[in-house]
Write an enzyme that holds these catalytic residues in place. Sequence first.
Site, PDB file in Angstrom:
ATOM      1  N   HIS A 176       0.854  -1.186   0.000  1.00  0.00           N
ATOM      2  CA  HIS A 176       0.000   0.000   0.000  1.00  0.00           C
ATOM      3  C   HIS A 176       0.889   1.235   0.000  1.00  0.00           C
ATOM      4  O   HIS A 176       1.920   1.254   0.668  1.00  0.00           O
ATOM      5  CB  HIS A 176      -0.895   0.006   1.247  1.00  0.00           C
ATOM      6  CG  HIS A 176      -2.077   0.901   1.109  1.00  0.00           C
ATOM      7  ND1 HIS A 176      -2.021   2.236   1.416  1.00  0.00           N
ATOM      8  CD2 HIS A 176      -3.341   0.648   0.688  1.00  0.00           C
ATOM      9  CE1 HIS A 176      -3.211   2.762   1.190  1.00  0.00           C
ATOM     10  NE2 HIS A 176      -4.031   1.834   0.750  1.00  0.00           N
ATOM     11  N   ASP A 218      -7.883  -5.401   0.067  1.00  0.00           N
ATOM     12  CA  ASP A 218      -8.337  -6.301  -0.990  1.00  0.00           C
ATOM     13  C   ASP A 218      -7.938  -7.759  -0.763  1.00  0.00           C
ATOM     14  O   ASP A 218      -8.431  -8.641  -1.459  1.00  0.00           O
ATOM     15  CB  ASP A 218      -7.767  -5.845  -2.346  1.00  0.00           C
ATOM     16  CG  ASP A 218      -8.327  -4.492  -2.756  1.00  0.00           C
ATOM     17  OD1 ASP A 218      -9.527  -4.280  -2.540  1.00  0.00           O
ATOM     18  OD2 ASP A 218      -7.559  -3.657  -3.261  1.00  0.00           O
TER      19      ASP A 218
HETATM   20  N1  ACO Z   1       4.160  -7.853  -4.594  1.00  0.00           N
HETATM   21  C1  ACO Z   1       5.497  -7.862  -4.804  1.00  0.00           C
HETATM   22  N2  ACO Z   1       6.286  -6.767  -4.698  1.00  0.00           N
HETATM   23  C2  ACO Z   1       5.689  -5.631  -4.380  1.00  0.00           C
HETATM   24  C3  ACO Z   1       4.299  -5.537  -4.157  1.00  0.00           C
HETATM   25  C4  ACO Z   1       3.533  -6.711  -4.268  1.00  0.00           C
HETATM   26  N3  ACO Z   1       2.216  -6.706  -4.062  1.00  0.00           N
HETATM   27  N4  ACO Z   1       3.964  -4.254  -3.854  1.00  0.00           N
HETATM   28  C5  ACO Z   1       5.124  -3.565  -3.902  1.00  0.00           C
HETATM   29  N5  ACO Z   1       6.148  -4.388  -4.217  1.00  0.00           N
HETATM   30  C6  ACO Z   1       7.576  -4.019  -4.286  1.00  0.00           C
HETATM   31  C7  ACO Z   1       7.877  -3.262  -5.570  1.00  0.00           C
HETATM   32  O1  ACO Z   1       8.281  -4.127  -6.595  1.00  0.00           O
HETATM   33  C8  ACO Z   1       9.006  -2.358  -5.108  1.00  0.00           C
HETATM   34  O2  ACO Z   1      10.159  -3.149  -5.016  1.00  0.00           O
HETATM   35  P1  ACO Z   1      11.631  -2.498  -5.360  1.00  0.00           P
HETATM   36  O3  ACO Z   1      11.847  -1.463  -4.288  1.00  0.00           O
HETATM   37  O4  ACO Z   1      12.565  -3.656  -5.287  1.00  0.00           O
HETATM   38  O5  ACO Z   1      11.509  -1.898  -6.719  1.00  0.00           O
HETATM   39  C9  ACO Z   1       8.620  -1.994  -3.679  1.00  0.00           C
HETATM   40  O6  ACO Z   1       7.820  -3.102  -3.220  1.00  0.00           O
HETATM   41  C10 ACO Z   1       7.806  -0.702  -3.577  1.00  0.00           C
HETATM   42  O7  ACO Z   1       6.687  -0.845  -4.440  1.00  0.00           O
HETATM   43  P2  ACO Z   1       6.019   0.357  -5.227  1.00  0.00           P
HETATM   44  O8  ACO Z   1       5.350  -0.194  -6.447  1.00  0.00           O
HETATM   45  O9  ACO Z   1       7.019   1.463  -5.410  1.00  0.00           O
HETATM   46  O10 ACO Z   1       4.940   0.827  -4.169  1.00  0.00           O
HETATM   47  P3  ACO Z   1       3.745   1.766  -4.492  1.00  0.00           P
HETATM   48  O11 ACO Z   1       3.438   2.506  -3.243  1.00  0.00           O
HETATM   49  O12 ACO Z   1       3.992   2.549  -5.731  1.00  0.00           O
HETATM   50  O13 ACO Z   1       2.555   0.754  -4.859  1.00  0.00           O
HETATM   51  C11 ACO Z   1       0.729  -0.682  -4.685  1.00  0.00           C
HETATM   52  C12 ACO Z   1       1.539   0.423  -4.011  1.00  0.00           C
HETATM   53  C13 ACO Z   1       0.300  -0.254  -6.100  1.00  0.00           C
HETATM   54  C14 ACO Z   1      -0.509  -0.939  -3.873  1.00  0.00           C
HETATM   55  C15 ACO Z   1       1.621  -1.962  -4.775  1.00  0.00           C
HETATM   56  O14 ACO Z   1       1.970  -2.361  -3.476  1.00  0.00           O
HETATM   57  C16 ACO Z   1       0.936  -3.085  -5.529  1.00  0.00           C
HETATM   58  O15 ACO Z   1       1.022  -3.153  -6.754  1.00  0.00           O
HETATM   59  N6  ACO Z   1       0.227  -4.009  -4.812  1.00  0.00           N
HETATM   60  C17 ACO Z   1      -0.501  -5.059  -5.453  1.00  0.00           C
HETATM   61  C18 ACO Z   1      -1.815  -4.536  -5.993  1.00  0.00           C
HETATM   62  C19 ACO Z   1      -2.792  -4.220  -4.873  1.00  0.00           C
HETATM   63  O16 ACO Z   1      -2.994  -4.997  -3.964  1.00  0.00           O
HETATM   64  N7  ACO Z   1      -3.445  -3.055  -5.008  1.00  0.00           N
HETATM   65  C20 ACO Z   1      -4.475  -2.610  -4.054  1.00  0.00           C
HETATM   66  C21 ACO Z   1      -3.948  -1.521  -3.171  1.00  0.00           C
HETATM   67  S1  ACO Z   1      -5.148  -1.036  -1.973  1.00  0.00           S
HETATM   68  C22 ACO Z   1      -6.243  -0.160  -2.890  1.00  0.00           C
HETATM   69  O17 ACO Z   1      -5.960   0.501  -3.833  1.00  0.00           O
HETATM   70  C23 ACO Z   1      -7.608  -0.246  -2.470  1.00  0.00           C
END
Ligand code: ACO
Length: 348
Positions: free
Chosen positions: A228, A285
């Site tokens: 998140h 979620d």
């Molecule tokens: N699985 C694996 N790796 C992940 C995940 C995940 N679910 N989420 C983040 N990471 C990793 C990224 O690859 C990144 O790694 P790095 O530093 O080695 O490059 C690091 O964690 C940071 O991730 P970001 O994408 O920069 O985090 P951001 O805050 O931009 O994204 C998000 C947040 C979109 C929710 C992300 O965690 C994600 O894609 N999660 C899965 C989708 C999801 O569950 N979305 C619902 C969110 S809640 C909502 O909107 C209601």
Amino acid sequence: MAQHSSFLEVAWLLIRGELPSQEELDGFRDEVTYHTMLHEDYGRFIGALPKNAHPMPVSAAAVGALATFYQEPETAEHVQRSIVRLIAKMPTIAAQSFKHSIGQPAIYPRNDLPYCSNFLHMMFATPCEEFEVDPVVARAVDLLLILHADHEQNCSTSTVRMVGSSMANLFASISSGISALWGELHGGANQRVIEMLEQIRTEEGSADVFLQKAKDRGDTTRLMGFGHRVYKNYDPRAAILKKECRTIIERLGGSSELLDIAMRLEEIALGDSYFIERNLYPNVDFYSGVIFKAIGFPTNMFTVLFTLGRLPGWIAQWCEMRADPSFRIARPRQVYTGATKRSYPKKR
Ligand code: ACO
């Protein structure tokens, strides 16, 4: 609030800023109840869309179309009526789009049923036989809607504000929010979580394999329902939902297989340095879909359920923005860093 309130009470709080008195709440419930019906022409509108359409774009289109049925000037009184209409008609739109997708006749709203029971009735009843709504299931849906009601400047809420900042009306702004919510990195994640759990179930022993892929930076796979932008710890909504999963599955007597896989994934992920170092925890979620699935909602309706819950939050944010005396059109600045002068290709 998840423990003590109803969804409509939470909606009032978000939109008005204070909890309603009993009299105000009763009045609000009555108003919502009496606006649940859609214009009869909606049947033709939704009926014209492809049966296999995802219900999120159908909902976005149907909410946008409310602006064509209610072309009123934007006075305070009319905005209040639009708010009631949106909250009242959204479940009817959602249920009608589902019924269209499975070729069943639309079920009209029933004024003798509370908000969530009415929605469940429109979703699952048919004109052929009586359908009793289980009050425990209705309460679970109410709880889910409460937990989704608002979450500050996420992608869809910012979209609602952005669109509304041009003085676009409430229906148009909310319709844009629905489109933004559809994406799998946002609200669409709840559908993707169940698809992920089902994939892991069919490919035996693949929880570890899946997590390896989610950790691989060369692979675009993510552990859906994890991570998140704001929560760098356990999402409190996920904790409530995880508990509720067991209650609902026990009540409905369904299989707990998907819940077991989800809990196993969580256990492995929370002990894994990749997820620990990046502060990745279950978000709202991760467990909501398990409950929706147990209740019998089709997977592609999960994000529509999120929409129903998020509606009062979007509305409250839109109203707050419009009431702000320093309100201006949203206009992010862009700094261009690309090429400067370019020549036309020679043979022009
Ligand atoms: N699985 C694996 N790796 C992940 C995940 C995940 N679910 N989420 C983040 N990471 C990793 C990224 O690859 C990144 O790694 P790095 O530093 O080695 O490059 C690091 O964690 C940071 O991730 P970001 O994408 O920069 O985090 P951001 O805050 O931009 O994204 C998000 C947040 C979109 C929710 C992300 O965690 C994600 O894609 N999660 C899965 C989708 C999801 O569950 N979305 C619902 C969110 S809640 C909502 O909107 C209601």
